[in-house]
Enzyme design. Structure first.
Site, short mmCIF file in Angstrom:
data_model
loop_
_atom_site.label_atom_id
_atom_site.label_comp_id
_atom_site.label_asym_id
_atom_site.label_seq_id
_atom_site.Cartn_x
_atom_site.Cartn_y
_atom_site.Cartn_z
N HIS A 62 0.82 -1.21 0.00
CA HIS A 62 0.00 0.00 0.00
C HIS A 62 0.86 1.26 0.00
O HIS A 62 1.97 1.28 0.52
CB HIS A 62 -0.88 0.04 1.25
CG HIS A 62 -1.78 -1.14 1.39
ND1 HIS A 62 -2.08 -1.69 2.61
CD2 HIS A 62 -2.44 -1.90 0.48
CE1 HIS A 62 -2.90 -2.71 2.45
NE2 HIS A 62 -3.13 -2.87 1.16
N LYS A 72 6.38 6.45 7.02
CA LYS A 72 5.87 5.62 8.12
C LYS A 72 7.02 5.15 9.00
O LYS A 72 8.10 4.85 8.51
CB LYS A 72 5.14 4.40 7.58
CG LYS A 72 3.91 4.72 6.77
CD LYS A 72 3.27 3.45 6.21
CE LYS A 72 2.05 3.79 5.38
NZ LYS A 72 1.47 2.59 4.76
N TYR A 132 2.02 1.81 13.74
CA TYR A 132 2.85 2.68 12.92
C TYR A 132 2.38 4.12 12.98
O TYR A 132 1.23 4.42 13.20
CB TYR A 132 2.92 2.20 11.47
CG TYR A 132 1.62 2.04 10.74
CD1 TYR A 132 1.21 2.98 9.79
CD2 TYR A 132 0.82 0.93 10.94
CE1 TYR A 132 0.04 2.82 9.09
CE2 TYR A 132 -0.36 0.76 10.23
CZ TYR A 132 -0.75 1.72 9.30
OH TYR A 132 -1.92 1.56 8.61
N ASP A 170 -7.03 -6.15 -1.63
CA ASP A 170 -5.64 -6.36 -2.01
C ASP A 170 -5.50 -7.35 -3.17
O ASP A 170 -4.55 -7.27 -3.94
CB ASP A 170 -4.81 -6.81 -0.82
CG ASP A 170 -4.50 -5.68 0.15
OD1 ASP A 170 -4.89 -4.53 -0.13
OD2 ASP A 170 -3.86 -5.94 1.19
#
Length: 183
Positions: A62, A72, A132, A170
């Protein structure tokens, strides 16, 4: 904190200083000033996310398109994952290359993924709690991705194909060569 360089510029593995005794452990998981000084770049994280997944789950790959791309800082609170970042920066010498690292509640490693990378992970333990930080907010209109099993990338997710669990969303992601990128 120890910073470990990877084969890809600006992509770092972080190892915190962990203090353990008979009571348990303590470590500083994030300090903006320390991180900025160690890597020579400033990050302004604005959103924290957490997910829980079971063995065999693959999430990713992603990313968000610019101007909403996200850096991130990822880690595992419980369990173990194989975490992967793919360089999507077209001007980079490592465009299309990836780095994978095992993150776990035991090793307490973190992966600092800058803007311009696709990100994903596979769960190697019975369960994993994944956390995250992001330096931009989630923008659903900018969310895109790449198929986790694209053979041109050749990512070994450390899971047998028969055990892989992927979301329907996905499963529909395009191959690397067909993916939208603007980095």
């Amino acid at each position: 904190m120890k910073v470990i360089d990877t084969e890809i510029k600006d992509l770092f593995i972080l190892e915190p200083n962990v203090f353990e005794d008979e009571r348990g452990y303590f470590f500083e998981s994030y300090n903006r000033k320390t991180l900025d000084n160690l890597i020579g770049k400033e990050y302004n994280f604005v959103q924290d996310n957490e997910s829980k997944s079971s063995y065999g789950v693959v999430r990713g790959l992603h990313y968000q398109l610019a101007p909403y791309s996200q850096a991130k800082l990822v880690r595992v609170l419980q369990g173990k994952v194989y975490d992967v970042a793919v360089d999507l920066r077209k001007s980079s010498l490592t465009f299309g290359k990836w780095v994978g690292v095992e993150l776990s509640g035991e090793n307490k490693r973190q992966f600092l993924i800058p803007k311009g990378f696709a990100h994903g992970f596979s769960v190697l333990s019975e369960i994993a709690v994944f956390a995250y930080k992001c330096d931009d907010y989630y923008h659903p209109e900018a969310e895109v991705g790449i198929a986790y099993n694209d053979s041109s990338l050749g990512i070994d997710w450390k899971i047998n194909d028969k055990d892989v669990k992927v979301s329907q969303k996905d499963r529909l992601l395009p191959k690397f060569e067909e993916a939208r990128m603007n980095f």
